[in-house]
Design a protein around this motif. Structure first.
Motif, PDB file in Angstrom:
ATOM      1  N   LEU A 129       0.816  -1.204   0.000  1.00 54.80           N
ATOM      2  CA  LEU A 129       0.000   0.000   0.000  1.00 54.80           C
ATOM      3  C   LEU A 129       0.855   1.262   0.000  1.00 54.80           C
ATOM      4  CD1 LEU A 129      -2.751   1.429   0.221  1.00 54.80           C
ATOM      5  CD2 LEU A 129      -2.590   1.158   2.706  1.00 54.80           C
ATOM      6  N   ARG A 130       1.899   1.276   0.798  1.00 57.51           N
ATOM      7  CA  ARG A 130       2.739   2.472   0.872  1.00 57.51           C
ATOM      8  C   ARG A 130       3.441   2.764  -0.458  1.00 57.51           C
ATOM      9  NH1 ARG A 130       5.082  -1.432   4.132  1.00 57.51           N
ATOM     10  NH2 ARG A 130       7.010  -2.377   3.322  1.00 57.51           N
ATOM     11  N   GLU A 131       3.429   1.780  -1.388  1.00 61.21           N
ATOM     12  CA  GLU A 131       4.074   1.944  -2.693  1.00 61.21           C
ATOM     13  C   GLU A 131       3.052   1.954  -3.829  1.00 61.21           C
ATOM     14  OE1 GLU A 131       7.981  -0.846  -1.946  1.00 61.21           O
ATOM     15  OE2 GLU A 131       6.048  -1.846  -2.143  1.00 61.21           O
ATOM     16  N   TYR A 132       1.776   2.130  -3.487  1.00 62.02           N
ATOM     17  CA  TYR A 132       0.719   1.930  -4.487  1.00 62.02           C
ATOM     18  C   TYR A 132       0.919   2.760  -5.749  1.00 62.02           C
ATOM     19  CZ  TYR A 132      -1.574   6.430  -3.624  1.00 62.02           C
ATOM     20  OH  TYR A 132      -1.848   7.773  -3.553  1.00 62.02           O
ATOM     21  N   ILE A 133       1.437   3.982  -5.595  1.00 58.18           N
ATOM     22  CA  ILE A 133       1.600   4.854  -6.747  1.00 58.18           C
ATOM     23  C   ILE A 133       2.614   4.277  -7.733  1.00 58.18           C
ATOM     24  CG2 ILE A 133       3.434   6.318  -5.806  1.00 58.18           C
ATOM     25  CD1 ILE A 133       0.344   7.506  -7.796  1.00 58.18           C
TER      26      ILE A 133
END
Length: 324
Positions: free
Chosen positions: A132-136
Motif C-alpha cells: 500500500l505504501r508503494e501503491y503509486i
C-alpha cells in the motif's frame, strides 16, 4: 461539492478509506490508517457525531463488508480486506485470517471486498508486487499486477477469478447477485464479471473512460452505483498514460524523494445506473483522494484514504451535476 458540506469525526477519523452502514444500529463503520475499524454514531449535527474504536486489525483495513444480517450490532460479523494482513473475518472480539495468498502468490495489497447472500466472499488484490505504501509505483509501472478473487468460507478455497488487472480496487455485487462490478484504477474503468447463469466466468465492459481514477464502488439500494473518484484525469495523467517515460521519471522521484503533498484534484463521486449509464457527478476542484461513498437517506457520506474525517453532504440542498 465542498460548499455546504460538513465533516464527521474530523481529526478523530484518520484516513477513513471505506464506509459501511448498518441500518439497524444506525452506525457507520470505517477502517482507518491507525488500524482501527471505528463506529460512528450519527447525530442531527454531523459535528456532534460520536466516534468509537471497535476492532484494531494490526494492519491497514481498507474494504469492509458485513458477512451476516444479525440485528444485534454487537454480534456483527465483518469481512475486512486488510492491505497488509490479507482477508480477515471479525466476529465479536475475534479476528481470524481467512486467506493471504492464491495460487502460491501472496497478496500485497488486499483492497476491496463484498459478500454474496450465499456467503461467498469476493475481493481484490490490487497488486501482488507493491504494498500500500508503494501503491503509486504500481500505477506508474502500468502493468497488470492485480487480481479479482473469491473465498469460499465452507471449503476454505481461495480462487483467482480474473488476473492481469490494472490496480484492481473496489468490488460490488449486483442487486440480483448474478455478477460483480469491479474497478481498475489505472485504466479508469469498471468491468462486470458474471458469477451465475450461462455467462458465468465472463468479463464484460461496464463503464470506460471515467472522468477520474476509480477507487471503491457501492450500490445505493436505489438502482445506482456510487463510484468514488480519487482524482480527476488531469493533463498530467493523460500525458503519463501516453508516455511511459513520464511514468518512469515520476516513479523515480517517488522512490528517492517520497510522495509529493496531496494537492487539489477535483475528486468526487460518479453515479451510474445498473447498466453503467452515467447519471450524475459530485465533485469539487478543491477535493482530493475521495475513496468511498455511501448514501443514507438524503445524505451523501464520503471517505478518504488520506484525509481526516468523513465528508457529509445533504443532496437535496446540494444536488449533483446531472450528466446528459
Amino acid at each position: 461539492m465542498l460548499q455546504g458540506s460538513e465533516k464527521v469525526g474530523y481529526g478523530v477519523l484518520k484516513g477513513p478509506e471505506d464506509l459501511l452502514y448498518d441500518a439497524h444500529s444506525k452506525l457507520i463503520y470505517t477502517g482507518c490508517e491507525d488500524g482501527w475499524i471505528k463506529r460512528v454514531t450519527l447525530n442531527d449535527s454531523p459535528a456532534d457525531s460520536l466516534v468509537h474504536n471497535w476492532i484494531n486489525t494490526g494492519g491497514r483495513p481498507l474494504g469492509i463488508a458485513f458477512a451476516n444480517s444479525d440485528p444485534d450490532a454487537d454480534l456483527i460479523t465483518m469481512i475486512v480486506a486488510d492491505a497488509y494482513k490479507g482477508l480477515l473475518k471479525i466476529s465479536g472480539n475475534s479476528t481470524v485470517l481467512l486467506t493471504d495468498e492464491a495460487e502460491g502468490q501472496k497478496f500485497k495489497l488486499t483492497d476491496g471486498v463484498d459478500v454474496a447472500d450465499d456467503g461467498m466472499i469476493y475481493f481484490t488484490d490490487a497488486s501482488y508486487k507493491y504494498y500500500l505504501r508503494e501503491y503509486i509505483l504500481d500505477i506508474f509501472e502500468g502493468k497488470p499486477n492485480g487480481r479479482l478473487l473469491s473465498f469460499d468460507p465452507v471449503t476454505k478455497e481461495t480462487k483467482v477469478l480474473v488476473s492481469d488487472l490494472y490496480f484492481a480496487n473496489g468490488v460490488v455485487l449486483s442487486p440480483d447477485q448474478t455478477h460483480l462490478v469491479y474497478c481498475e484504477t489505472s485504466m479508469r474503468r469498471c468491468r462486470k464479471f458474471y458469477i451465475e447463469g450461462k455467462n458465468a466466468g465472463r468479463v464484460e465492459k461496464f463503464i470506460e473512460t471515467l472522468p477520474g481514477l476509480p477507487d471503491n464502488i457501492r450500490y445505493d439500494g436505489e438502482g445506482h452505483y456510487l463510484i468514488a473518484l480519487a482524482t480527476e484525469f488531469s493533463t498530467y495523467w493523460d500525458l503519463a498514460y501516453r508516455y511511459p517515460f513520464i511514468r518512469k521519471v515520476s516513479g523515480m522521484v517517488v522512490r528517492y524523494l517520497g510522495m509529493p503533498p496531496m494537492g487539489k484534484s477535483s475528486s468526487g463521486v460518479f453515479i451510474v445506473d445498473l447498466d453503467g449509464k452515467p447519471i450524475a457527478h459530485y465533485y469539487d476542484p478543491e477535493m482530493s483522494l475521495v475513496s468511498s461513498a455511501i448514501k443514507i437517506g438524503d445524505h451523501l457520506y464520503c471517505g478518504s484514504v488520506h484525509h481526516r474525517g468523513i465528508l457529509h453532504l445533504d443532496v437535496n440542498q446540494h444536488p449533483a451535476r446531472a450528466i446528459i
